[in-house]
Design a protein around this motif. Sequence first.
Motif, PDB file in Angstrom:
ATOM      1  N   UNK A 453       0.842  -1.201   0.000  1.00  0.00           N
ATOM      2  CA  UNK A 453       0.000   0.000   0.000  1.00  0.00           C
ATOM      3  C   UNK A 453       0.873   1.245   0.000  1.00  0.00           C
ATOM      4  N   UNK A 454       0.292   2.305  -0.520  1.00  0.00           N
ATOM      5  CA  UNK A 454       0.984   3.588  -0.585  1.00  0.00           C
ATOM      6  C   UNK A 454      -0.042   4.703  -0.390  1.00  0.00           C
ATOM      7  N   UNK A 455       0.206   5.535   0.599  1.00  0.00           N
ATOM      8  CA  UNK A 455      -0.622   6.710   0.848  1.00  0.00           C
ATOM      9  C   UNK A 455       0.272   7.932   0.638  1.00  0.00           C
ATOM     10  N   UNK A 456      -0.096   8.789  -0.305  1.00  0.00           N
ATOM     11  CA  UNK A 456       0.741   9.929  -0.659  1.00  0.00           C
ATOM     12  C   UNK A 456      -0.105  11.202  -0.662  1.00  0.00           C
ATOM     13  N   UNK A 457       0.370  12.215   0.072  1.00  0.00           N
ATOM     14  CA  UNK A 457      -0.284  13.521   0.072  1.00  0.00           C
ATOM     15  C   UNK A 457       0.747  14.591  -0.259  1.00  0.00           C
ATOM     16  N   UNK A 458       0.413  15.481  -1.195  1.00  0.00           N
ATOM     17  CA  UNK A 458       1.319  16.553  -1.612  1.00  0.00           C
ATOM     18  C   UNK A 458       0.524  17.846  -1.746  1.00  0.00           C
ATOM     19  N   UNK A 521      -3.135  10.514  -2.972  1.00  0.00           N
ATOM     20  CA  UNK A 521      -3.146   9.269  -3.735  1.00  0.00           C
ATOM     21  C   UNK A 521      -3.131   8.105  -2.758  1.00  0.00           C
ATOM     22  N   UNK A 522      -4.057   7.192  -2.933  1.00  0.00           N
ATOM     23  CA  UNK A 522      -4.120   6.007  -2.090  1.00  0.00           C
ATOM     24  C   UNK A 522      -4.082   4.769  -2.979  1.00  0.00           C
ATOM     25  N   UNK A 523      -3.113   3.896  -2.760  1.00  0.00           N
ATOM     26  CA  UNK A 523      -2.989   2.666  -3.547  1.00  0.00           C
ATOM     27  C   UNK A 523      -2.922   1.463  -2.622  1.00  0.00           C
ATOM     28  N   UNK A 524      -3.752   0.477  -2.902  1.00  0.00           N
ATOM     29  CA  UNK A 524      -3.722  -0.794  -2.186  1.00  0.00           C
ATOM     30  C   UNK A 524      -3.712  -1.902  -3.233  1.00  0.00           C
ATOM     31  N   UNK A 525      -2.642  -2.670  -3.260  1.00  0.00           N
ATOM     32  CA  UNK A 525      -2.509  -3.696  -4.285  1.00  0.00           C
ATOM     33  C   UNK A 525      -2.545  -3.077  -5.666  1.00  0.00           C
ATOM     34  N   UNK A 526      -3.462  -3.574  -6.513  1.00  0.00           N
ATOM     35  CA  UNK A 526      -3.565  -3.082  -7.886  1.00  0.00           C
ATOM     36  C   UNK A 526      -4.436  -1.839  -8.006  1.00  0.00           C
ATOM     37  N   UNK A 527      -5.216  -1.503  -6.959  1.00  0.00           N
ATOM     38  CA  UNK A 527      -6.180  -0.400  -7.009  1.00  0.00           C
ATOM     39  C   UNK A 527      -5.530   0.899  -6.544  1.00  0.00           C
ATOM     40  N   UNK A 583       4.838  17.157   1.815  1.00  0.00           N
ATOM     41  CA  UNK A 583       4.872  15.790   1.285  1.00  0.00           C
ATOM     42  C   UNK A 583       4.676  14.847   2.457  1.00  0.00           C
ATOM     43  N   UNK A 584       3.648  14.016   2.369  1.00  0.00           N
ATOM     44  CA  UNK A 584       3.377  13.033   3.411  1.00  0.00           C
ATOM     45  C   UNK A 584       3.247  11.668   2.760  1.00  0.00           C
ATOM     46  N   UNK A 585       4.050  10.704   3.240  1.00  0.00           N
ATOM     47  CA  UNK A 585       4.064   9.360   2.652  1.00  0.00           C
ATOM     48  C   UNK A 585       3.748   8.352   3.742  1.00  0.00           C
ATOM     49  N   UNK A 586       2.690   7.584   3.495  1.00  0.00           N
ATOM     50  CA  UNK A 586       2.254   6.557   4.441  1.00  0.00           C
ATOM     51  C   UNK A 586       2.107   7.117   5.859  1.00  0.00           C
ATOM     52  N   UNK A 587       1.493   8.298   5.952  1.00  0.00           N
ATOM     53  CA  UNK A 587       1.195   8.900   7.242  1.00  0.00           C
ATOM     54  C   UNK A 587       2.332   9.663   7.876  1.00  0.00           C
ATOM     55  N   UNK A 588       3.517   9.635   7.284  1.00  0.00           N
ATOM     56  CA  UNK A 588       4.663  10.343   7.856  1.00  0.00           C
ATOM     57  C   UNK A 588       4.974  11.579   7.022  1.00  0.00           C
ATOM     58  N   UNK A 589       5.069  12.747   7.674  1.00  0.00           N
ATOM     59  CA  UNK A 589       5.403  13.979   6.972  1.00  0.00           C
ATOM     60  C   UNK A 589       6.900  14.016   6.698  1.00  0.00           C
ATOM     61  N   UNK A 590       7.252  14.210   5.443  1.00  0.00           N
ATOM     62  CA  UNK A 590       8.655  14.270   5.043  1.00  0.00           C
ATOM     63  C   UNK A 590       9.189  15.671   5.308  1.00  0.00           C
ATOM     64  N   UNK A 591      10.313  15.766   5.992  1.00  0.00           N
ATOM     65  CA  UNK A 591      10.998  17.055   6.130  1.00  0.00           C
ATOM     66  C   UNK A 591      11.668  17.353   4.792  1.00  0.00           C
ATOM     67  N   UNK A 592      10.992  18.141   3.972  1.00  0.00           N
ATOM     68  CA  UNK A 592      11.359  18.267   2.558  1.00  0.00           C
ATOM     69  C   UNK A 592      12.825  18.639   2.370  1.00  0.00           C
ATOM     70  N   UNK A 593      13.304  19.573   3.161  1.00  0.00           N
ATOM     71  CA  UNK A 593      14.685  20.024   2.990  1.00  0.00           C
ATOM     72  C   UNK A 593      15.658  19.255   3.872  1.00  0.00           C
ATOM     73  N   UNK A 594      15.267  18.973   5.105  1.00  0.00           N
ATOM     74  CA  UNK A 594      16.184  18.320   6.036  1.00  0.00           C
ATOM     75  C   UNK A 594      16.515  16.889   5.621  1.00  0.00           C
ATOM     76  N   UNK A 595      15.573  16.196   4.985  1.00  0.00           N
ATOM     77  CA  UNK A 595      15.804  14.798   4.619  1.00  0.00           C
ATOM     78  C   UNK A 595      16.396  14.616   3.235  1.00  0.00           C
ATOM     79  N   UNK A 596      16.534  15.693   2.458  1.00  0.00           N
ATOM     80  CA  UNK A 596      17.041  15.574   1.097  1.00  0.00           C
ATOM     81  C   UNK A 596      18.506  15.133   1.113  1.00  0.00           C
ATOM     82  N   UNK A 597      18.830  14.130   0.297  1.00  0.00           N
ATOM     83  CA  UNK A 597      20.216  13.680   0.136  1.00  0.00           C
ATOM     84  C   UNK A 597      21.002  14.578  -0.798  1.00  0.00           C
TER      85      UNK A 597
END
Length: 827
Positions: A453-458, A521-527, A583-597
């Motif tokens: 599954x993938x839960x994505x919010x932007x 965007x919410x994806x579970x399996x093929x849906x 940007x939030x992925x699977x319920x976790x908010x991404x620190x857009x700048x701090x987490x960038x490689x």
Amino acid sequence: MDGGRWPLAGLIFYLLALGLAREQEDNQKVQFEAAFQGQCGHGSPCEQLCYELHDGMYECDCNEGFILREDGYSCYEMNSTVSPPSLEDLKLDIIYQKDAVMDAVESSFPNASGAARGYDSNEIPQIDANSSALTAEKIIFTTVGPRLEQKLTSDGSNVLRVTLPISTARPCPLDCGPGGGCRSDAEGLPSKCLCPLGRGGDSCEKVMEIQSPRFTGYSWLAFSALRGAYKHVQLSLELRPEAYDGIFFLTGERDDMAGDFMALLLHQGFVEFRFDCGSGIGVVRSDETVLLNQWNHVSLYRHRWDAWLQLNNGKHIQGRSKGLFSRITFREPLFIGGPGNTTGLDEKLPVTKGLKGCIRHLEVNDHVYKFALEPSGESIKGYGIEECTADRCSRVPCQHGGKCLTSETSAVCLCPLGFSGDLCEIRVDLQVPSFNGSSHLRYRGLAESALTWLDLEITFKPTTPDGLVIYNGHRMDGTGDFMGLYLNDGFVEFAYDLGTGAAVIRSNDRVELSEWHEVRLSRTGRLAILTVDNQLPVEVVAPGAFTQLSLPQNLYLGGVPNFGVVSPQVRVRSAFVGCIQKVQINGRTVAILAEALGGANVDNCPHPCVARPCGEDGECVPEMDYFTCRCKPGYRDHLCSRGPPSFHGVDSYYHLGDSTTVEAISSDPLDVNVRFKVSYSSGLLLWASTGSGFVSLGLEDGALALKFSSRDNEEQICVVHNSTTVHDGLWHRIKAVRDGSTGLLIVDNGPAITRQSIKIRSSRRPFPQPEADGLYLGGMPRKLLNVATDYKSGIKGCVADLVINADYHLQVINQKGVRHNVGECEL
């Protein structure tokens, strides 16, 4: 000089043919170089000059303006009509191009002395078999293809003709115009036109002048044969190679490499100088390899047998040719970037292809060559030449580790994170990232975390209708599993592949440009289900039986360094342009700048967070056009410091009159963003002197009012917002904009109110008292309040932060200014 005085026992006379005439005639002439045993002095046969060689030998030479005869010791004057040069000597000005057809038109020289002058590249001096008269032939080139071999023949007349075999290569599928050929797809590459010098474009349709040539490995430039270089050559050039092998300088006596030659080439990354004076090849090889995709400097010095070579600032490497002979005869053109029409390369050189890369400087014996086609330059022929766009980077010195990128017309810097500007010269405190179409941010991939599954919010604000927003794939070549969110013609699309075929889901409506949008965007399996703002959700089911998504490669936001990593199922090939704030992925908010490689060309979006309204001890969390402050542990209040100021309504105010503040509030348009809480329905919140006018914010019977004077100061404009209750003791945020004679009010992300009333101002005008200049917050001194405003008092409440024009933040807690009856807000 009397030849009878030569002691025959002490003389060994070596005659060596340095080159065969191109025409295989019975009466062909042979060129010689002579070396004698002994020393220069009374017994030498040299008519003019004598040079002692190694191994107890010496050779003869002539003064300037004279040429050594075939006997090896006597000289004749170059402009003399006696003993004119042979046909082979006179042909040395001809430029031969493989696959060229030549037609001749005869004309006459006035006298035989014309044989000694420099000939035009389209003239062939010739000697009739039955006469010593000289004729010149006019050559017309008709090119068929790039790699055909030419042959010289004679038809018995006084006209020299060149006939060429028919090419057996695969016919070019492209129309490359007159003089153009094409590189076939024999190496798995798409066919591409190779244009004659002076032409460019996909079909050689463009006229172009080359300043710094780029060679493709199949290209070459031709200059006239070297003059006065048979004993001494000093060379300097700069090249920017894109591959480790290739010939980039070649000239010599014959076009089949059977005679003398001199070559500079790359072999496995090392620079090699190979030369043959007629009795064996000498090789000089650099100690270090060239730097790929960077400019390298090569210096070469050759004097007779000896040569030294230097790459960049490295060591001088010395070498020596074999045998007794020390002169090189140059009759062939000087070919740059490739071997030109030369054959027989396999027997003499370790590589046979031309250079892939650029050359921007060429100097031989103090002469700097101009690469353009005659008459604006000195090139007399060329093939497959492009303009070197990389040379533009020499004029764009990117700073702070920025990388230069080129296009057909310009060069730009690709800046690392934390820097912006044309040369990456501006240090940027990144808060809310913006992307300009050449930007990207890179993160660790989702790997196995998105298997089932993938839960994505932007949350983003686009300024163009197309662009890749987020992408994660399985392989670097774009094949295999992937997921990507992007804009396509204004629609939001999500594409993904679980390993058995791609699925694409598309929003019902286009999104508005330059507005913030929330995508989930919410994806579970093929849906997969896609929701954009308040639009109805749309869904799609991926084909096949696979249900898991594996994404081991890096995740990219806002774009990618190279679209070769993106699946062809993603239907855009351009990067996102605009701002991304969440940007939030699977319920976790991404620190857009701090987490960038890593990333490139990321700048700040115009947003209140850029002004760091939360201080050093808090984090500004953007919420569309507004923000909230998140405090670090151990700090109280939304401002993460001491409590915000509180005002008591009567003679309670905060005054800022510094030049920076005055300049900020005097701008037009003026954008004011303020966060406050009050419990009373009336009071002045803010008043600012704007030079010839004023702006005020306040509450009137519970309604929020924006007032300001027009440009001529004759009218007062008022915008009233009464659809939201703000005097409820809770925190609210106001955005107020004055743009010319138009006003706008937004409260707590609600609808924009622009309804306004206009009235003629009374005799009261912005007063002349100096203390009234600047900005008043929370109220004003009582004597000024009654003169300048319609309010009876200031507010009773708190003001947490104030941002002007999105980038000027007034830290109302610690800002220097005049405080009068101001306390600390109780939370």
